[in-house]
Design a protein around this motif. Structure first.
Motif, short mmCIF file in Angstrom:
data_model
loop_
_atom_site.label_atom_id
_atom_site.label_comp_id
_atom_site.label_asym_id
_atom_site.label_seq_id
_atom_site.Cartn_x
_atom_site.Cartn_y
_atom_site.Cartn_z
N ASP A 352 0.84 -1.19 0.00
CA ASP A 352 0.00 0.00 0.00
C ASP A 352 0.88 1.24 0.00
OD1 ASP A 352 -2.13 -1.70 0.11
OD2 ASP A 352 -2.52 -1.41 2.25
N LYS A 369 -5.01 -0.43 -7.41
CA LYS A 369 -6.39 -0.29 -6.98
C LYS A 369 -6.44 0.38 -5.61
CE LYS A 369 -7.03 -4.69 -7.11
NZ LYS A 369 -7.67 -6.03 -7.06
N PRO A 370 -7.58 0.92 -5.22
CA PRO A 370 -7.69 1.49 -3.87
C PRO A 370 -7.42 0.42 -2.82
CG PRO A 370 -9.53 2.19 -5.23
CD PRO A 370 -8.79 1.17 -6.03
N SER A 371 -6.70 0.81 -1.79
CA SER A 371 -6.36 -0.13 -0.73
C SER A 371 -7.58 -0.43 0.14
CB SER A 371 -5.23 0.43 0.13
OG SER A 371 -5.65 1.64 0.76
N LYS A 372 -7.51 -1.52 0.86
CA LYS A 372 -8.62 -1.89 1.75
C LYS A 372 -8.82 -0.87 2.85
CE LYS A 372 -8.14 -6.88 0.94
NZ LYS A 372 -7.91 -8.21 1.55
N ALA A 374 -8.23 2.34 2.63
CA ALA A 374 -8.89 3.52 2.05
C ALA A 374 -10.37 3.26 1.82
CB ALA A 374 -8.21 3.90 0.74
N ILE A 375 -10.72 2.04 1.41
CA ILE A 375 -12.14 1.72 1.21
C ILE A 375 -12.88 1.71 2.55
CG2 ILE A 375 -13.73 -0.08 0.43
CD1 ILE A 375 -11.65 -0.87 -1.65
N ARG A 376 -12.23 1.17 3.58
CA ARG A 376 -12.87 1.16 4.88
C ARG A 376 -13.09 2.58 5.42
NH1 ARG A 376 -9.23 -1.22 7.22
NH2 ARG A 376 -8.29 0.49 8.39
N ILE A 378 -13.57 5.34 3.64
CA ILE A 378 -14.66 6.02 2.94
C ILE A 378 -16.01 5.44 3.36
CG2 ILE A 378 -14.55 4.52 0.91
CD1 ILE A 378 -15.28 8.30 0.99
N TRP A 379 -16.07 4.15 3.65
CA TRP A 379 -17.32 3.58 4.15
C TRP A 379 -17.70 4.20 5.49
CZ3 TRP A 379 -16.53 -2.37 3.01
CH2 TRP A 379 -16.79 -2.60 1.66
N TRP A 408 -13.82 10.97 -4.23
CA TRP A 408 -13.03 9.80 -3.86
C TRP A 408 -12.89 8.83 -5.03
CZ3 TRP A 408 -13.56 4.55 -3.67
CH2 TRP A 408 -12.60 3.84 -2.94
N ALA A 409 -13.98 8.64 -5.78
CA ALA A 409 -13.94 7.67 -6.86
C ALA A 409 -13.06 8.14 -8.01
CB ALA A 409 -15.36 7.40 -7.38
#
Length: 584
Positions: A352, A369-372, A374-376, A378-379, A408-409
């Motif tokens: 990462d 790809k977006p890291s896990k 970063a996804i967490r 934004i959620w 973000w996307a």
């Protein structure tokens, strides 16, 4: 620490303190007229930009006396003062955050007064302690990050000094340093990683993913001041480093190391302190030949964004050696690795970096790809925003969430598409177009919407042309000896720009000629096909083995049209063209 503005003496003082109207103006305000809004900011910013370019060019040429003289000129510049005050008090997102004195400048009058005080105290300002606040870390909200917020006067002076210091070091910084530098960002660092690791034949497959522990708070002051050398504002920077911090319920505390994370000049000072990291890692560049500027084949590649470092190595042993050399180099400057975030991994495992995951998949395909994490994040942010909007209508939810989701996307997806397709998003690959033939064209014919005047256009069959071009009038000029004419009367002037209008032509001695379908100047695609050889043809109704039919008898020869017929046809075509242009 506040100073009352002195009596107006210079141009800047008179411009920013004479803010009241002596007499009532017609159809205008009768109260205070802030002169801050009347400043020509484009001219001021252009002066600062031009002076920064001069400093940068002199530093590239290593003309250090000239660099110091230009830096002194920048520090005394009125335009630099105005642009710096505007950046701090009007454009910065933290303009409403005050230091220990509680002062902010949110009105035009207050900003003008701050500009006068800043320019008056260029050489006499004494830095003030920063206010210590804590914010949660993005990676771990349970931990907090200390910030030091200077007073508004310190921030304006720091912006002014940064405009003099930054151009010099931009000419000296390493080529793969991307953090807190003008014209560079996260996407550039990720693109540099992709350029090195893409393809199944990439040799640098071992990654040293390193992170510095408390980089802003652990910088050694003596090393940093030594790197600045004879910079004209070196004394003011030293005073900022040793100004101390003030924390609620704890009082004042001196600072013996580090630079406040929150100051305007702190990111630039961090880059200055970390300059030379590539040399310590053993990165070597080619200096001669057609590949000058590229890294050597056996050399590692170091990519740095502020305190995040990624070193791309050929083997695990080389990565460990680079880590040992960097640790020794950082220790002399008061810095060290964060062992909890520093590791050596293979490219197939992935790592990462700046919120994205870089990994080589089976088949040699490199995907970013977006890291896990970063996804967490934004959620969690969307969940918090949604809970806060309970009871609101749909429009309020859309207005609040749409900028967050789209912003973000677009950050990782845009770069991912560019890397996979190797072309900018939304642009089609250029098509191979056959160049048009060299034909004589009428330059005065109105062009269609979106079609340039110099774009060659093939004449349609039946179009009226003027007299044939002479040797001086080449097809590239797109001109004729005389404009086209209608049979029996002159054409009216065409509509268009005044520079390209054509006046009505007089009745010529000879009428215009018509381009027939078989004319050499006509459309090549519509030329009649040459007659095939007359040969016996077999009828589809004849049974197999039957004899062939006799050849057809040739028809009567084609007759040339008379002059009257040509005149009549030319008049009809001209009427149709005028009708299509709306002249009837």
């Amino acid at each position: 620490m506040r100073f009352d503005p002195p009596e107006p003496k210079g141009k800047l003082d008179a411009m920013l303190t004479d803010t009241r109207v002596d007499a009532v103006t017609v159809n205008g305000p009768e109260d205070v007229l802030p002169a801050w809004d009347a400043i020509d900011w484009r001219t001021r910013e252009e002066e600062v930009r031009r002076l920064r370019q001069r400093i940068f060019k002199a530093a590239q040429e290593q003309d250090w006396p000239r660099v110091r003289n230009l830096q002194k000129l920048m520090l005394r510049s009125r335009s630099n003062t105005l642009v710096s005050v505007r950046q701090v008090t009007q454009r910065n997102a933290g303009r409403r955050t005050a230091g220990i004195d509680g002062e902010v400048a949110l009105t035009s009058k207050a900003r003008g007064e701050v500009a006068v005080r800043v320019h008056w105290s260029v050489s006499s300002w004494k830095p003030v302690a920063v206010r210590r606040v804590y914010i949660p870390k993005a990676s771990n909200p349970a931990k907090s990050r200390p910030l030091g917020i200077p007073v508004i006067m310190d921030r304006c002076h720091q912006a002014r000094v940064r405009n003099a210091l930054e151009p010099e070091w931009e000419a000296r910084f390493e080529p793969r340093s991307y953090g807190f530098r003008p014209g560079r960002g996260c996407h550039d660092a990720i693109e540099a990683i992709y350029a090195v690791c893409k393809g199944p034949r990439s040799k640098r497959v071992w990654i040293l993913d390193a992170d510095l522990a408390a980089a802003f708070d652990k910088i050694d002051h003596s090393r940093l001041l030594q790197a600045l050398g004879s910079f004209p504002a070196r004394g003011m920077i030293e005073a900022w480093l040793k100004a101390g911090v003030f924390e609620a319920d704890k009082g004042f505390a001196p600072t013996g190391e580090g630079t406040p994370q929150g100051g305007v000049i702190s990111p630039c000072l961090l880059n200055v302190a970390l300059h030379g990291l590539e040399g310590a890692a053993g990165v070597r560049y080619r200096t001669t030949g057609t590949h000058a500027g590229e890294t050597e084949q056996d050399s590692p590649v170091l990519i740095r964004y502020a305190d995040d470092v990624a070193v791309l190595c050929h083997s695990q042993k080389q990565a460990q050696q680079v880590k040992a050399r960097l640790a020794e180099w950082l220790a002399a400057r008061g810095l060290s690795f964060n062992e909890g975030k520093t590791r050596v991994v293979h490219l197939t495992e992935g790592f990462d970096f700046l919120g994205v995951n870089v990994r080589r998949y089976p088949g040699g395909k490199l995907l970013i790809k977006p890291s896990k994490a970063a996804i967490r994040r934004i959620w969690e942010r969307l969940a918090a925003e949604t809970r806060a909007l309970r009871g609101a209508n749909a429009m309020a939810v859309i207005v609040r969430l749409s900028p967050i989701i789209r912003g973000w996307a677009a950050w990782p997806v845009l770069r991912q598409v560019q890397q996979v397709q190797e072309r900018p998003l939304g642009l089609r690959p250029p098509r191979k177009r056959r160049p048009p033939g060299e034909v004589l064209l009428d330059q005065h014919r109105p062009a269609r919407h979106g079609q340039g005047r110099s774009v060659p256009r093939r004449p349609r069959p039946g179009r009226l042309l003027g007299q044939p071009a002479t040797a001086q009038q080449t097809p590239a000029g797109r001109l004729h000896a005389r404009p086209a004419h209608q049979a029996g009367r002159a054409l009216s002037a065409l509509r268009g720009p005044s520079a390209h209008r054509r006046p009505a032509a007089a009745i010529p001695a000879a009428v215009g000629t018509m381009v027939a379908p078989g004319h050499p100047q006509g459309n090549g695609r519509q030329l009649p096909r040459p007659p095939r050889e007359t040969r016996p043809r077999r009828s589809k109704h004849d049974p197999p083995g039957s004899r062939l039919l006799p050849p057809r008898a040739p028809g009567p020869p084609a007759q040339e049209p008379s002059t009257a017929a040509l005149h009549a046809l030319a008049a009809c075509l001209s009427c149709l063209r005028r009708k299509s242009h709306g002249q009837f």
